[in-house]
Structures are given as C-alpha cells and as structure tokens.
Design an enzyme around this catalytic site. Structure first.
Site, short mmCIF file in Angstrom:
data_model
loop_
_atom_site.label_atom_id
_atom_site.label_comp_id
_atom_site.label_asym_id
_atom_site.label_seq_id
_atom_site.Cartn_x
_atom_site.Cartn_y
_atom_site.Cartn_z
CG ASP A 149 -1.95 -1.08 1.21
OD1 ASP A 149 -1.85 -1.98 0.36
OD2 ASP A 149 -2.85 -1.05 2.05
CD GLU B 227 -8.59 -4.57 1.56
OE1 GLU B 227 -8.12 -4.90 2.65
OE2 GLU B 227 -8.13 -4.95 0.48
C1 FRU Z 1 -4.81 -3.33 1.32
C2 FRU Z 1 -4.74 -3.74 2.76
C3 FRU Z 1 -5.27 -2.65 3.65
C4 FRU Z 1 -4.58 -2.93 4.96
C5 FRU Z 1 -3.24 -3.48 4.51
C6 FRU Z 1 -2.71 -4.60 5.36
O1 FRU Z 1 -3.82 -3.90 0.52
O2 FRU Z 1 -5.44 -4.95 2.97
O3 FRU Z 1 -6.67 -2.63 3.77
O4 FRU Z 1 -4.47 -1.77 5.73
O5 FRU Z 1 -3.40 -3.94 3.19
O6 FRU Z 1 -1.47 -5.04 4.91
#
Ligand code: FRU
Length: 424
Positions: free
Chosen positions: A53, A294
């Site tokens: 992310d 997300e």
């Molecule tokens: C998206 C996600 C987010 C979370 C993170 C955990 O790729 O699932 O929602 O904060 O990655 O690694």
C-alpha cells in the site's frame, strides 16, 4: 437481523447500496476499465524489502504535495527473508511467495522521497520500534498540515484489535534528501462500535481500518473515510430486496451472500485538529455483494464526490464476481446518494490473464492511479509467477460524469506532485 435499509433508516443519512444487480454489470477485460498488462520483467524498488500500500503525502483537500521540491510517499513495508531458514523450501530455495503472503503480520510504515516523482529513494521507518502500540502498522494517510512541515500520520494499529490512530511528526528537507522527525506519540482515535460497524467479537474476519481524512469542499468540515463491515453477528445479516436490486429472472437466489458485509465508513471531527471524532453511519454498504471495501478515498471533481475503494475477487459474495482492482461511486453531495461508476462500480481491474498483477490502487485528483505489483505470471499457464512487492506502472484515467476511461500508462511508481510547499 435487519436489512441495511431497516438498520440505518432512522439515522441522519441512508447509506447508499452497492447492489447485487450493480455487481452483475461488472465486466472483466473491458479495455476502458482494465489495467494494461504488467510485464514480468518489472524493476524492483528495493531488494531488501517488500512494499505494498502506497500513501502519497497530501494536504487535507486531497492534493498530492511535495515539500521544497521533494516528493514523499509512505508505504506499508516488510523485510524480505531470502536467507531465513523459515522461508526456505525442501530444496533450500527461498520461498518468496510464502514470505510475501506473511507480510501483513509484520507490516511497518516506511517513507521514500524523490526529486522526480519516481525512482524513490529509501527514507526509513517513520516510527521507531516500540512507538506504535500494536504488532502491525496498517494503511492510512500522511497529511501535510502547514509550511512548518508538520505531518499528521493517520493509520491503523492492528493486532491486538484494530484502532484508527494518529501520530504527529515533521518532515525536514535538505539539499540531499528528506527525513521524518518526531512521530513519537501515537494517539488512539476510535474503534468499531458494534452498533454501526462490526467488531472483532461479532466476526473474527471483521475489517476496520485505512483512515482517509479530508476537508469537505462544501461545508469545510474535517471528516474521515475508513473501511468497515456493517455491524452484526457474522451470518446474521439479511440480503433483502434493496441489497439485491433489480435483477433479471433467475438471479434472485442470494446463496450464502449474507457473509459479505463490507462498508465504507465515515466519521466527523468534533475539533479542528482531528483529535476527537464521531463515527457516522456508513456512506456505502455492500451487504450481499462483497466483504471488503478497502482504502476508501475521494476525488473531488466538477462539483461531485468520486468515492473510490479497492476490492478483491475472493471477497465477492456467491453469484457475483469481479476483478481485483479499484471500484468507484459518484454523488452530488457528501452523504449521497452514490451511484456506481460505469454502471457496475468497476473502475480499474486486473486483466483476467494476470488476475493478481496489481492491487491497492489509489486514484489521485490528477487522474493518475498508483498501485503495487503483487504477482505476475512468467509462463503461459500461469503456474509460475514472479512476486512483486514493488511499485506498479502508474495508469492515467479520465473521469467524466458517471464514467471513467483508461487513457495512459506511465513509469513504475510515478506519483508527481500537484502542489509544492516551501517550508519556513
Ligand atoms: C490493502 C490492505 C489494507 C490494509 C493493509 C494490510 O492492501 O489490505 O486494507 O491496511 O493492506 O497489509
């Protein structure tokens, strides 16, 4: 248990529903909503770490901001373990896929900087070990507050629990690079309440994370989007007429779709600094459609609210499906009603020949979409893959009314600034 409409009926706003009928319109491989193929010979930003992310430094209005000519991104990051016996297979070879799949448990917030909006230089960890109260530092948003370089990092403190938190620090620049100072005191803001947003006690697979604070361009108040699930015991949700939508004959059966209960949450700040928050009913729910919406975020354009959120194939409910990628909805006012972009909601999905090539797309107000490379097949059958853990090529997109169109592709991890702030 009540349907979504009954549950939030008495609240100030009704969540908009992403319905099963909307999702039936999703078409994988439509070239206008499909990310160009990512080649398996992609460059890796840094061979010591996986990154996923990506969170560009921005202001409260959503503009990606550089400081003294330096672009800055934050990334969820985890060490790679090529020599750790734990990640060697029977033949003594590094099992990178297992290492990659385990990354969430050791995610930490790192930062990177660049003069050109790409070819990111390694900055380091934002918080020292021991500062963050939980094992995992999950996604959020770094906000540049002023020309003194103050930064509020909102993120998710996970395991134990899942708490939306913030930590304040400062970005400092020199001719040679950027450093982050401070980030020493983490302030918990809120957790799921069990009434609007599902708690861990209600569902061990609950989601509550990914804060995205913003200033509403119309009322000027400070709000925050986040990912949630609709409150209620796992399995108790109802997928009624409203959640199903207008489906053709033969599509009324909802199967086990009551287990998929994603929503986009919203909270409003009671103070100007964003230290005191009140959760409001979700802006959008996907009960009976999908279990994860997300990293929700906005683009404010043409007087409209473009709400984007990432989702997966594996989190879709029985009888509906779509690619991993970013989905979007548009409304004329903050609290909706929201309608799915492109009819279905799909904005930019992976091609079916490379279903896991990218994820965690973030749409910027200039129409550029950044994401990370997950894995790309290296043979025809797709059984051999190359794991990414690095920045994907940026995609250029046009947003027009209720439609979006892929129009360009740029370099890996290209995240140019929209504003530059000269620090005092
Ligand atoms: C998206 C996600 C987010 C979370 C993170 C955990 O790729 O699932 O929602 O904060 O990655 O690694």
């Amino acid at each position: 248990m009540k349907t979504t409409t009954e549950k939030f009926g008495a609240t100030p706003h009704q969540p908009s529903l992403w319905t099963r009928a909307d999702a039936l319109k999703v078409r994988a491989d439509d070239p206008t909503t499909t990310q160009p193929l990512v080649s398996a010979d992609f460059p890796v930003l840094n061979n010591d770490v996986f990154i996923w992310d990506t969170m560009p430094l921005r202001d409260l209005d959503g503009n990606v901001t550089s400081v003294d000519g330096w672009s800055v991104i934050f990334t969820l990051t985890a060490d790679r373990h090529p020599n750790d016996p734990q990640y060697l297979d029977e033949d003594g070879n590094y099992d990178i896929l297992r290492d990659w799949n385990d990354r969430h448990g050791r995610a930490k917030m790192y930062y990177w900087f660049s003069r050109t909006g790409k070819n990111w230089e390694f900055g380091g960890r934002v918080m020292a070990e021991g500062v963050s109260p939980t094992a995992r530092e999950w996604a959020g948003t770094p906000i540049l507050l002023n020309d003194r370089g103050e930064v509020d990092l909102y993120y998710t403190a996970v395991t134990p629990g899942a708490t939306i938190v913030k930590v304040r620090g400062r970005v400092v620049t020199t001719e040679h690079g950027v450093s982050m100072v401070g980030f020493e005191k983490v302030k918990p803001l809120f957790e799921a309440d069990g009434n609007m947003y599902q708690t861990e006690a209600q569902n061990a697979f609950w989601g509550f994370r990914d804060p995205w604070p913003f200033r509403d361009p119309n009322d000027g108040k400070l709000y925050m989007l986040f990912e949630g699930n609709v409150a209620g015991e796992r399995g108790a949700h109802k997928v009624g007429e409203a959640e199903i939508g207008d489906v053709p004959p033969g599509y009324e059966d909802v199967g086990n779709s009551r287990f998929q209960t994603a929503c986009v949450g919203i909270a409003v700040a009671r103070d100007a600094d964003g230290d005191d928050w009140e959760m409001l009913p979700p802006l959008l729910t996907a009960v009976g459609v999908n279990d994860q919406t997300e990293r929700p975020h906005f683009v404010f354009q043409d007087g409209k609210y473009y709400l984007f959120t990432i989702s997966h194939t594996f989190t879709y409910a029985d009888g509906v499906t779509g690619p991993d990628g970013v989905y979007g909805f548009v409304a004329d006012s903050l609290f909706g009603p929201y309608v799915p972009l492109n009819g279905s909601g799909l904005v930019l999905g992976n091609p079916s020949s490379q279903p896991f090539q990218t994820y965690s797309h973030y749409v910027m107000p200039n129409g550029l979409v950044t994401s990370f490379i997950d894995s790309v097949p290296t043979d025809e059958t797709g059984t051999q893959i190359r794991v990414g853990g690095t920045e994907a090529p940026t995609v250029g997109m046009k947003i027009k009314g209720q439609q979006t169109f892929v129009v360009a592709e740029y370099d890996y991890g290209y995240i140019p600034p929209m504003l530059d702030v000269t620090l005092k």
